[in-house]
Design an enzyme around this catalytic site. Structure first.
Site, PDB file in Angstrom:
ATOM      1  CB  CYS A   2      13.431  15.126  37.267  1.00  0.00           C
ATOM      2  SG  CYS A   2      14.482  14.181  38.400  1.00  0.00           S
ATOM      3  N   GLY A  28       9.945  18.357  41.432  1.00  0.00           N
ATOM      4  CA  GLY A  28      11.211  18.158  42.123  1.00  0.00           C
ATOM      5  C   GLY A  28      11.614  19.378  42.904  1.00  0.00           C
ATOM      6  CG  ASN A 102      10.999  13.007  34.121  1.00  0.00           C
ATOM      7  OD1 ASN A 102      11.078  12.571  35.271  1.00  0.00           O
ATOM      8  ND2 ASN A 102       9.853  13.066  33.466  1.00  0.00           N
ATOM      9  N   GLY A 103      13.308  10.481  34.729  1.00  0.00           N
ATOM     10  CA  GLY A 103      13.051   9.053  34.702  1.00  0.00           C
ATOM     11  C   GLY A 103      14.071   8.298  35.524  1.00  0.00           C
ATOM     12  CE1 TYR A 259       1.248  13.502  45.433  1.00  0.00           C
ATOM     13  CE2 TYR A 259       3.171  12.959  44.124  1.00  0.00           C
ATOM     14  CZ  TYR A 259       2.607  13.609  45.196  1.00  0.00           C
ATOM     15  OH  TYR A 259       3.382  14.363  46.022  1.00  0.00           O
TER      16      TYR A 259
END
Length: 514
Positions: A2, A28, A102-103, A259
């Site tokens: 995210c 996201g 985030n995670g 990426y």
């Protein structure tokens, strides 16, 4: 994975947060949300879809205040089909707290059980982020005496969060009436950077998943939030920080550089662009060993993430670099789309080959990684249909053989094309004449070089199965895969109207400030 952002400024932050989320949209596409703080009132709007679709003028006008947080979501846990899973999350005790994460937590099941049985807190969704919020709220509440709150109390609570929570997390939160909190897991697996902006009225601060948000919003890159560190910025602009873990160690996720992150981002002092260039240099050496005859006429990147690596690879091989695929900018990133059927359908809508770059040539396609192989198979087929004689496929990353449990959507071993297959079998599966993977030690070396030697270890579990937090077992992976056989893998239906957004003004009782 995210994207999160938090701002404390001297003027309204609604536009800053919106623009920052646009810069993080690649992280996201499932949902987006913003919460702003205006005195003791929190204003929230969140919904499913892209940032541009979730927020309208009327929503932006309601997001008043000079501080706030924002989130763009891509589903790794919970339900992708419910607006209730969109972030930020809110609890009203103590003080009123909103949090964006985030995670991915690896012990969220245990935490939710503790919340119910011991801490007497109700978790309303399947999201691990809501569990994280409630752990933080409980630890803060247990240390707060009376209506006042100080930085030491906040940092003590985050120290306790580190003791209870396992996994990867970069967090931004707002405590109503007090300020912005940000903290990062003890290994720094997920990124979190800080920027500052000087005004006549004082400093403004911005915390974000990637430095690109700082660049575009006029903030100067200051530094990364350190692993295990917590930051507290009052609404008046007073900055406080403390290391809240006894043994922090920076072991960032290498897949950010392979990426996920934008190439113009700097994470933990590493230029993502430079790291990808160095990946291309080392991949060229591997290609030379695997294809000593060098019957390659042209190197073609699979847009967009692999472009930096492919260009450097072509330069080192002395082979022409060409853009062979045109990307439709209005199709989302296929890697983060829920469901194989949706992913497969979208590939040809997303990419279209330029015939003259393939006709009668031996082509080396370069991608950042090969995960499920679905996209790779379609692209190899398109290259052959465009007239290529031979199609080789090189990956800037090693074979992905293990689930990534720290926030990237590849948890099912059965989905990974490299699981149980060698390079020859993978090439046959996707229809290529050969597949060349980068070696893991060379990938790590490329990122270490880009760091100037400051970072020597990266989180590489999806390649080697070594989980840095140490609590991931086969039973855990089995349970995670079973969990994914659910509506999570079904894309939400478009056009659900008001059921796809949540808009709240959350009033908080008057409190004494610091």
């Amino acid at each position: 994975m995210c994207g999160i952002i938090g701002v404390v400024a001297q003027t309204p932050v609604n536009q800053l947060l919106y623009d920052g989320l646009l810069m993080l949209q690649h992280r996201g596409q499932d949902a987006a949300g913003i919460v702003t703080a205006e005195g003791h009132v929190l204003h929230m709007h969140k919904g499913q879809g892209l940032v541009r679709d979730v927020f309208r003028t009327r929503n932006m006008r309601s997001l008043m205040g000079n501080a706030g947080i924002g989130h763009v979501r891509y589903p790794t846990a919970g339900s992708a089909s419910s607006v209730a899973e969109a972030q930020p999350f809110y609890v009203n005790s103590p003080f009123g707290i909103v949090l964006a994460h985030n995670g991915n937590l690896t012990n969220d099941k245990q935490l939710k059980d503790e919340m119910y049985r011991t801490d007497l807190r109700h978790i309303n969704t399947n999201s691990d982020s809501e569990a994280l919020l409630n752990v933080f709220a409980h630890e803060l509440s247990s240390r707060t005496k009376g209506p006042q709150l100080d930085p030491d109390t906040i940092f003590d609570a985050i120290t306790a969060v580190h003791q209870r929570v396992k996994g990867a997390y970069g967090v931004v939160a707002i405590i109503a009436g007090y300020g912005l909190v940000a903290f990062r897991d003890p290994f720094g697996i997920r990124p979190l950077v800080m920027g500052r902006h000087e005004t006549l009225a004082g400093h403004e601060y911005l915390v974000s998943s990637e430095s690109v948000a700082l660049d575009t919003l006029g903030f100067k890159m200051w530094r990364d939030v350190e692993p295990g560190e917590a930051v507290f910025i009052t609404f008046e602009g007073q900055f406080h920080c403390r290391q809240c873990h006894p043994t922090p160690k920076l072991v960032p996720c290498i897949f950010e550089h392979v990426y996920f992150a934008r190439p113009d981002t700097v994470i933990d002092g590493i230029s993502v662009y430079e790291a990808r260039m160095k990946m291309g240099e080392r991949l060229a050496d591997k290609v030379t060993r695997v294809l000593p005859e060098m019957d390659i006429d042209v190197v073609i990147p699979i847009p967009d993430t692999s472009r930096s690596s492919a260009l450097q690879l072509a330069n080192h091989l002395g082979v022409s670099f060409r853009e062979g695929f045109i990307k439709n900018r209005y199709i989302g990133r296929t890697f983060i789309m829920p469901g194989q059927a949706t992913r497969k359908k979208s590939v040809r809508q997303k990419l279209n080959p330029i015939g003259i770059e393939f006709q009668g040539k031996n082509v080396l396609l370069v991608d950042d990684s090969i995960v499920r192989g679905t996209t790779s198979k379609e692209i190899v087929m398109m290259a052959r249909e465009a007239g290529a004689k031979k199609v080789y496929l090189a990956s800037a990353a090693p074979p992905v053989k293990f689930p990534h449990v720290y926030g990237i959507d590849m948890p099912t071993r059965g989905e990974l094309i490299a699981t149980g297959r060698n390079d020859v079998e993978i090439a046959h599966e996707i229809g290529a004449d050969a597949v060349i993977y980068q070696d893991l030690d060379q990938l790590v070396a490329a990122c270490c070089d880009a760091s100037g030697g400051r970072i020597t270890e990266f989180e590489t579990s999806c390649f080697d199965g070594k989980y840095i937090a140490g609590d991931v077992t086969d039973a855990y992976l089995d349970a995670l895969e079973a969990k994914r056989i659910s509506p999570l893998s079904k894309k939400f239906k478009e056009g659900d109207g008001d059921s796809r957004v949540l808009d709240l003004n959350i009033g908080v009782a008057e409190q004494n400030l610091i």
